[in-house]
Design an enzyme around this catalytic site. Sequence first.
Site, PDB file in Angstrom:
ATOM      1  N   ARG A 155     -48.328  37.138  28.154  1.00 13.04           N
ATOM      2  CA  ARG A 155     -48.799  37.592  26.678  1.00 13.04           C
ATOM      3  C   ARG A 155     -49.136  39.147  26.980  1.00 13.04           C
ATOM      4  O   ARG A 155     -49.635  39.766  27.979  1.00 13.04           O
ATOM      5  CB  ARG A 155     -50.067  37.088  26.616  1.00 13.04           C
ATOM      6  CG  ARG A 155     -50.082  35.635  26.027  1.00 13.04           C
ATOM      7  CD  ARG A 155     -51.368  35.284  25.566  1.00 13.04           C
ATOM      8  NE  ARG A 155     -51.145  33.559  25.311  1.00 13.04           N
ATOM      9  CZ  ARG A 155     -52.137  32.800  25.701  1.00 13.04           C
ATOM     10  NH1 ARG A 155     -53.544  33.308  25.595  1.00 13.04           N
ATOM     11  NH2 ARG A 155     -52.192  31.791  25.346  1.00 13.04           N
ATOM     12  N   TYR A 202     -37.411  23.135  17.829  1.00 10.27           N
ATOM     13  CA  TYR A 202     -36.232  22.997  18.060  1.00 10.27           C
ATOM     14  C   TYR A 202     -35.786  22.675  19.685  1.00 10.27           C
ATOM     15  O   TYR A 202     -36.431  23.521  20.520  1.00 10.27           O
ATOM     16  CB  TYR A 202     -35.338  24.119  17.715  1.00 10.27           C
ATOM     17  CG  TYR A 202     -33.771  23.887  17.973  1.00 10.27           C
ATOM     18  CD1 TYR A 202     -33.058  22.878  17.599  1.00 10.27           C
ATOM     19  CD2 TYR A 202     -33.139  24.869  19.036  1.00 10.27           C
ATOM     20  CE1 TYR A 202     -31.690  22.654  18.125  1.00 10.27           C
ATOM     21  CE2 TYR A 202     -31.868  24.531  19.512  1.00 10.27           C
ATOM     22  CZ  TYR A 202     -31.471  23.363  18.954  1.00 10.27           C
ATOM     23  OH  TYR A 202     -29.957  23.240  19.423  1.00 10.27           O
ATOM     24  N   ALA A 243       0.725  -1.219  -0.216  1.00  9.61           N
ATOM     25  CA  ALA A 243      -0.173   0.109  -0.160  1.00  9.61           C
ATOM     26  C   ALA A 243       0.837   1.223  -0.024  1.00  9.61           C
ATOM     27  O   ALA A 243       0.435   2.214   0.427  1.00  9.61           O
ATOM     28  CB  ALA A 243      -0.988   0.096   1.253  1.00  9.61           C
ATOM     29  N   SER A 293     -48.611  26.017  21.897  1.00  8.39           N
ATOM     30  CA  SER A 293     -47.972  26.287  20.789  1.00  8.39           C
ATOM     31  C   SER A 293     -46.948  27.488  20.943  1.00  8.39           C
ATOM     32  O   SER A 293     -47.244  28.483  21.610  1.00  8.39           O
ATOM     33  CB  SER A 293     -48.719  26.497  19.575  1.00  8.39           C
ATOM     34  OG  SER A 293     -49.392  25.296  19.409  1.00  8.39           O
ATOM     35  N   GLN A 315       8.467   1.884   2.815  1.00 13.53           N
ATOM     36  CA  GLN A 315       9.061   2.030   1.460  1.00 13.53           C
ATOM     37  C   GLN A 315       9.093   3.279   0.882  1.00 13.53           C
ATOM     38  O   GLN A 315       8.174   3.907   0.386  1.00 13.53           O
ATOM     39  CB  GLN A 315       8.369   1.075   0.380  1.00 13.53           C
ATOM     40  CG  GLN A 315       9.104   0.912  -0.811  1.00 13.53           C
ATOM     41  CD  GLN A 315       8.034   0.375  -2.042  1.00 13.53           C
ATOM     42  OE1 GLN A 315       6.752   0.412  -1.992  1.00 13.53           O
ATOM     43  NE2 GLN A 315       8.643  -0.357  -3.139  1.00 13.53           N
ATOM     44  N   TYR A 329     -28.758  29.181  23.597  1.00 15.09           N
ATOM     45  CA  TYR A 329     -27.370  29.629  23.216  1.00 15.09           C
ATOM     46  C   TYR A 329     -27.659  31.338  23.364  1.00 15.09           C
ATOM     47  O   TYR A 329     -28.299  31.840  22.641  1.00 15.09           O
ATOM     48  CB  TYR A 329     -27.280  29.226  21.791  1.00 15.09           C
ATOM     49  CG  TYR A 329     -25.658  29.673  21.160  1.00 15.09           C
ATOM     50  CD1 TYR A 329     -24.474  29.521  22.127  1.00 15.09           C
ATOM     51  CD2 TYR A 329     -25.476  30.262  19.979  1.00 15.09           C
ATOM     52  CE1 TYR A 329     -23.516  29.742  21.687  1.00 15.09           C
ATOM     53  CE2 TYR A 329     -24.303  30.747  19.690  1.00 15.09           C
ATOM     54  CZ  TYR A 329     -23.099  30.342  20.457  1.00 15.09           C
ATOM     55  OH  TYR A 329     -21.940  30.865  20.183  1.00 15.09           O
ATOM     56  N   ASP A 341      -5.318  -2.462  -2.424  1.00 15.34           N
ATOM     57  CA  ASP A 341      -6.562  -2.046  -3.239  1.00 15.34           C
ATOM     58  C   ASP A 341      -7.709  -2.916  -3.936  1.00 15.34           C
ATOM     59  O   ASP A 341      -8.317  -2.861  -4.968  1.00 15.34           O
ATOM     60  CB  ASP A 341      -6.139  -1.023  -4.451  1.00 15.34           C
ATOM     61  CG  ASP A 341      -5.015  -1.976  -5.516  1.00 15.34           C
ATOM     62  OD1 ASP A 341      -4.949  -3.244  -5.099  1.00 15.34           O
ATOM     63  OD2 ASP A 341      -4.808  -1.358  -6.473  1.00 15.34           O
ATOM     64  N   ARG A 356      -4.273   7.514 -10.343  1.00 14.79           N
ATOM     65  CA  ARG A 356      -5.470   7.414 -11.371  1.00 14.79           C
ATOM     66  C   ARG A 356      -6.827   8.021 -10.419  1.00 14.79           C
ATOM     67  O   ARG A 356      -7.885   8.086 -10.866  1.00 14.79           O
ATOM     68  CB  ARG A 356      -5.569   6.103 -11.846  1.00 14.79           C
ATOM     69  CG  ARG A 356      -4.648   6.032 -13.044  1.00 14.79           C
ATOM     70  CD  ARG A 356      -4.882   4.755 -13.729  1.00 14.79           C
ATOM     71  NE  ARG A 356      -3.976   3.645 -12.785  1.00 14.79           N
ATOM     72  CZ  ARG A 356      -3.616   2.418 -13.215  1.00 14.79           C
ATOM     73  NH1 ARG A 356      -4.502   1.760 -13.988  1.00 14.79           N
ATOM     74  NH2 ARG A 356      -3.332   1.823 -12.312  1.00 14.79           N
TER      75      ARG A 356
END
Length: 458
Positions: free
Chosen positions: A443, A369, A10, A408, A75, A390, A105, A16
């Site tokens: 509210r 989220y 290897a 909601s 090598q 965050y 390979d 290529r």
Amino acid sequence: MKSLASIVLAAGKGTRMKSGLIKVLHPVAGLPMISWPVTAARDAGSDPIVLVIGHQANAVQGAFRGAADIRCAMQEEQLGTGHAVACALDALSGFRGTVLILCGDTPLLRPETLKNLLAFHLDNSAAVTVLTALMDDPYGYGRIVRDASGRVSRIVEQKDADPEEQEIREINSGIYCMDSDFLFSNINGIGNDNAQGEYYLTDLLALAVRKELTCLALQAVDADEIMGVNDRAQLARAGRILRRRINREHMLNGVTLIDPDHTYIDHGVTIGCDTTIHPGCRIEGGTVIGDGCLIDGNVSISGCRIGDDCHIKAASVLEESELGENVAIGPMAHLRPGTTLGSGVKIGNFVETKKIVMGAGSKASHLTYLGDAEIGRDVNIGCGTITCNYDGVNKHRTVIGDDVFIGSDVQLVAPVTVGRNSLVAAGTTVTTDVPPDSLAISRVPQVNKEGWRLKKKP
Ligand code: UD1
Ligand code: CA
């Protein structure tokens, strides 16, 4: 059993591939390419396995960090396959037995094929045995030259072959079995007098023949197996064949794949029986899926544990998350890492979660989220709820007790706690802790200005 070592070549770059990444580290069906032949060698009983590395040596070595049976040999200059093997021998000093030589390979090589090659080699007391295949188009491969009586006499490379030799359809796979004594005492006997000026490992066969040692060739049953990947087209083809094998195994284990040619399951995924998977799904990262699950089309799952009887609806993305039994996700939901959902939880469309624990029976059905939150059992999270986790610098936690009802369009500005069995009215921005059993409502009182629109009209 006789001792067995392997050498996996290897060191080459893989020009290529036209890639910044060395060829043997390109992933195929969930593993770096080289892991496939290394695993095959290991499964065939090799220990140790020597990797000959050169280009991007650290990266290749890193892919096997912690593997006790792997040794690496450097090598520095790629002077040919014969030179590469010579470089590996120091790492095998003192070893006696049989040496398998493979290339990094060839991801399609199976351990059974190596076991057959080894048995054939040992049964015939050969010095060297090469694995070959018959190819309709042998171009580019080394060819197996046999004498009049059919015995292997040598291997000739494409670039060195005369027109008659180029007609030979039996090719060298580049996979060999060698007796260690033969290998050690002859590897330095090969020269580089050839078209490429390289030290060819293949010259060892002619050398064995000249010394009247047994030199054999075994034809692989399936020519696909020895396919070397040189470019991205072959990479895709190898991936397709590996996935087909993986999918077939899941199907034989009782998993229904509606269209296995369009289902992308990586190596190392576990799926229970009577689970059905629709086309376009990608499942990877050692994911474990239970029995009786239904996974709709185009779902992507990575590194998850999913309990029995879950339903993952279309186009959802699940990453490093844990789901109990009977959980419903999606369509088009996104579970980000660190999501832990109890049994019977429902996460509906366009809900995103990250680092949350959600107790059994809780629901967030739409457009929400939830990040950095601890949510109890049987909690209802209304449509459009957002944990504001965050502050631009730090992340903060939201804690929601059991049986809470969040209306909601609620924002929970963390850090904040909503006590058990409380109700947060629709449209509320929660900025301070809510005690148990209470109503939280923030509210601005509504004002109706009658006729206002009429006065504004010209
Ligand atoms: C080689 C064989 C050929 C065979 C083919 C099968 C030789 C001379 N030829 O040719 O007969 O049909 O494989 O695929 O052996 N490598 C090194 N160091 C080197 C050279 C190569 O590590 O100095 C590695 C490469 O990274 C690769 C493998 O050895 O993994 C094969 O080398 P490659 O150059 O691709 O050989 P082929 O020309 O394909
Ligand atoms: Ca090659």
